[in-house]
Enzyme design. Structure first.
Site, PDB file in Angstrom:
ATOM      1  N   SER A 278       0.820  -1.219   0.000  1.00 10.59           N
ATOM      2  CA  SER A 278       0.000   0.000   0.000  1.00 10.59           C
ATOM      3  C   SER A 278       0.855   1.271   0.000  1.00 10.59           C
ATOM      4  O   SER A 278       0.405   2.318   0.439  1.00 10.59           O
ATOM      5  CB  SER A 278      -0.928   0.001   1.227  1.00 10.59           C
ATOM      6  OG  SER A 278      -0.179  -0.065   2.435  1.00 10.59           O
TER       7      SER A 278
ATOM      8  N   ASN B  31       3.701   3.864  -2.360  1.00  9.03           N
ATOM      9  CA  ASN B  31       3.539   4.735  -3.526  1.00  9.03           C
ATOM     10  C   ASN B  31       3.116   3.970  -4.775  1.00  9.03           C
ATOM     11  O   ASN B  31       2.183   4.358  -5.481  1.00  9.03           O
ATOM     12  CB  ASN B  31       4.848   5.478  -3.807  1.00  9.03           C
ATOM     13  CG  ASN B  31       5.177   6.527  -2.767  1.00  9.03           C
ATOM     14  OD1 ASN B  31       4.320   6.954  -2.000  1.00  9.03           O
ATOM     15  ND2 ASN B  31       6.436   6.941  -2.719  1.00  9.03           N
TER      16      ASN B  31
ATOM     17  N   CYS C 105      11.293   0.358 -12.884  1.00 11.12           N
ATOM     18  CA  CYS C 105      10.842   1.576 -13.568  1.00 11.12           C
ATOM     19  C   CYS C 105      11.877   2.012 -14.604  1.00 11.12           C
ATOM     20  O   CYS C 105      11.532   2.395 -15.725  1.00 11.12           O
ATOM     21  CB  CYS C 105      10.580   2.691 -12.555  1.00 11.12           C
ATOM     22  SG  CYS C 105      12.006   3.176 -11.552  1.00 11.12           S
TER      23      CYS C 105
ATOM     24  N   ALA D   9      10.643   7.900  -4.298  1.00  9.23           N
ATOM     25  CA  ALA D   9      11.165   6.584  -3.933  1.00  9.23           C
ATOM     26  C   ALA D   9      10.764   6.243  -2.508  1.00  9.23           C
ATOM     27  O   ALA D   9      11.306   6.801  -1.545  1.00  9.23           O
ATOM     28  CB  ALA D   9      12.686   6.563  -4.077  1.00  9.23           C
TER      29      ALA D   9
ATOM     30  N   PRO E  82       9.950   3.352   0.734  1.00 14.23           N
ATOM     31  CA  PRO E  82      10.801   2.369   1.408  1.00 14.23           C
ATOM     32  C   PRO E  82      11.074   1.128   0.568  1.00 14.23           C
ATOM     33  O   PRO E  82      12.184   0.599   0.585  1.00 14.23           O
ATOM     34  CB  PRO E  82      10.004   2.026   2.671  1.00 14.23           C
ATOM     35  CG  PRO E  82       9.130   3.213   2.907  1.00 14.23           C
ATOM     36  CD  PRO E  82       8.787   3.747   1.557  1.00 14.23           C
TER      37      PRO E  82
ATOM     38  N   ARG F 186      13.672   1.945  -2.119  1.00 11.34           N
ATOM     39  CA  ARG F 186      14.997   2.125  -1.511  1.00 11.34           C
ATOM     40  C   ARG F 186      15.599   0.797  -1.061  1.00 11.34           C
ATOM     41  O   ARG F 186      16.815   0.602  -1.122  1.00 11.34           O
ATOM     42  CB  ARG F 186      14.889   3.098  -0.333  1.00 11.34           C
ATOM     43  CG  ARG F 186      14.540   4.518  -0.765  1.00 11.34           C
ATOM     44  CD  ARG F 186      14.262   5.426   0.416  1.00 11.34           C
ATOM     45  NE  ARG F 186      13.820   6.736  -0.038  1.00 11.34           N
ATOM     46  CZ  ARG F 186      14.631   7.737  -0.356  1.00 11.34           C
ATOM     47  NH1 ARG F 186      15.936   7.571  -0.252  1.00 11.34           N
ATOM     48  NH2 ARG F 186      14.147   8.889  -0.777  1.00 11.34           N
TER      49      ARG F 186
ATOM     50  N   ASN G  53      15.292  -1.904  -2.576  1.00  6.85           N
ATOM     51  CA  ASN G  53      15.544  -2.738  -3.756  1.00  6.85           C
ATOM     52  C   ASN G  53      16.647  -2.210  -4.654  1.00  6.85           C
ATOM     53  O   ASN G  53      16.747  -2.632  -5.808  1.00  6.85           O
ATOM     54  CB  ASN G  53      14.261  -2.849  -4.588  1.00  6.85           C
ATOM     55  CG  ASN G  53      13.196  -3.697  -3.934  1.00  6.85           C
ATOM     56  OD1 ASN G  53      13.493  -4.583  -3.153  1.00  6.85           O
ATOM     57  ND2 ASN G  53      11.948  -3.413  -4.248  1.00  6.85           N
TER      58      ASN G  53
ATOM     59  N   ASN H 175       8.566   7.722 -12.672  1.00 10.09           N
ATOM     60  CA  ASN H 175       8.972   6.346 -12.397  1.00 10.09           C
ATOM     61  C   ASN H 175       7.800   5.510 -11.901  1.00 10.09           C
ATOM     62  O   ASN H 175       7.664   4.339 -12.248  1.00 10.09           O
ATOM     63  CB  ASN H 175      10.123   6.314 -11.386  1.00 10.09           C
ATOM     64  CG  ASN H 175       9.840   7.123 -10.130  1.00 10.09           C
ATOM     65  OD1 ASN H 175       9.531   8.315 -10.216  1.00 10.09           O
ATOM     66  ND2 ASN H 175       9.950   6.514  -8.974  1.00 10.09           N
TER      67      ASN H 175
END
Length: 318
Positions: free
Chosen positions: A16, A18, A134, A166, A168, A171, A173, A297
């Site tokens: 849930s 971005n 992305c 970006a 969590p 970041r 990944n 992205n």
């Protein structure tokens, strides 16, 4: 010809944040093929779960286990995973065991890489399809466009995104992003070797997504390469209207006695190279369904996943 489903296919989104929230809004606003069934998160206070509940979508804050326990899950045909590469393996195992199809928006790359304008028809029967990243969705079509005219020996992409876009999951990944995108440059883009770099830009105000693509390829018809790139851009624009060339395609001849510049030399292992260097500069403006327009992205990733899911749903109903 495949028929359009008479009833929309219900979907669930795991994640849930971005990406998941933007995808949910796209499905509810744009799709005549898919219908939101469940939004899944792990933070009861997340904005994505609150928005879903406010729009009448069933929710759970208990992750994949909560989803499996919901009566609404029985009617779900396709599950999107917008969590992290680390979480995806278990999510995929449980979802596939339940007889559902999965679309992976993480860089886990369990299923085949899928880039809609390049190989969008190839993996419609796969139980789990991977949407790469992305940066991959934005740049690999360009590598493929060059490669269909002149063989690409080395493809390098640099994706620069606004730090605010970006979350969590993105970041967490970063390493998987570079590995998955680099491999997809080869497997989908057709390059012999690939390299991917991501930049989280902290500028204020946030800058729009920018992507740079470098290809070392066989010398070929420059006009044919340019036209192939323009044709590919138009294909991507059909589902991501904010995708565009930032400037004209650039060409540079590389002679047999001309040393390659680092990092090209290090990557190819060659001391000289005869061919062509093609440089393409892109920007991706988001549709601002969730985050502002700088978050291209999000837009290109969720738009690609939506397009793929609609094709799979149509195939399932055929």
């Amino acid at each position: 010809m495949a028929k359009t489903p008479t009833a929309r296919t219900k979907v669930a989104i795991i994640g849930s944040g971005n990406i998941g929230t933007d995808l949910m809004i796209k499905i509810m606003r744009l799709s005549s093929v898919l219908e939101m069934g469940v939004m899944v998160g792990i933070d009861p206070a997340s904005d994505g779960l609150a928005r879903a509940a406010g729009m009448g979508v069933a929710t759970t804050a208990d992750g994949i286990d909560g989803l499996l326990a919901m009566p609404e899950f029985a009617d779900v045909g396709i599950v999107f995973d917008a969590t992290s590469a680390g979480a995806h393996r278990r999510n995929s195992e449980l979802v596939l065991a339940a007889g559902k199809r999965m679309i992976d928006l993480t860089p886990a790359a369990i299923g085949p890489y899928t880039i809609p304008p390049v190989n969008g028809e190839a993996n419609l029967d796969a139980l789990n399809v991977n949407m790469v990243t992305c940066g991959g969705q934005a740049t690999i079509p360009i590598v493929a466009a060059v490669n269909r005219v002149a063989k690409v020996h080395y493809g390098e992409i640099i994706a620069s995104i606004a730090s605010k876009s970006a979350g969590p999951g993105t970041r967490a990944n970063i390493d998987e992003f570079t590995e998955t995108t680099s491999q997809a440059i080869v497997d989908v883009g057709g390059a012999t070797r690939g390299k991917a770099i991501i930049v989280l830009n902290p500028a204020e105000p946030p800058l729009i997504m920018r992507d740079t693509v470098y290809c070392l390829c066989e010398d070929g018809d420059r006009e044919a390469i340019r036209q192939s790139i323009h044709d590919m851009v138009a294909e991507v624009q059909s589902y991501v209207p904010g995708y565009r060339l930032k400037q004209a395609v650039q060409f540079e001849s590389i002679g047999g006695n001309q040393p390659l510049r680092i990092p090209e030399m290090a990557i190819t292992g060659q001391t000289s190279y005869t061919g062509l260097k093609v440089s393409v500069f892109l920007e991706v403006e988001g549709a601002a369904h969730y985050l502002p327009a700088y978050a291209g992205n999000l837009d290109i990733m969720t738009s690609a996943a939506l397009k793929t899911a609609e094709k799979i749903a149509t195939r399932m109903a055929a």
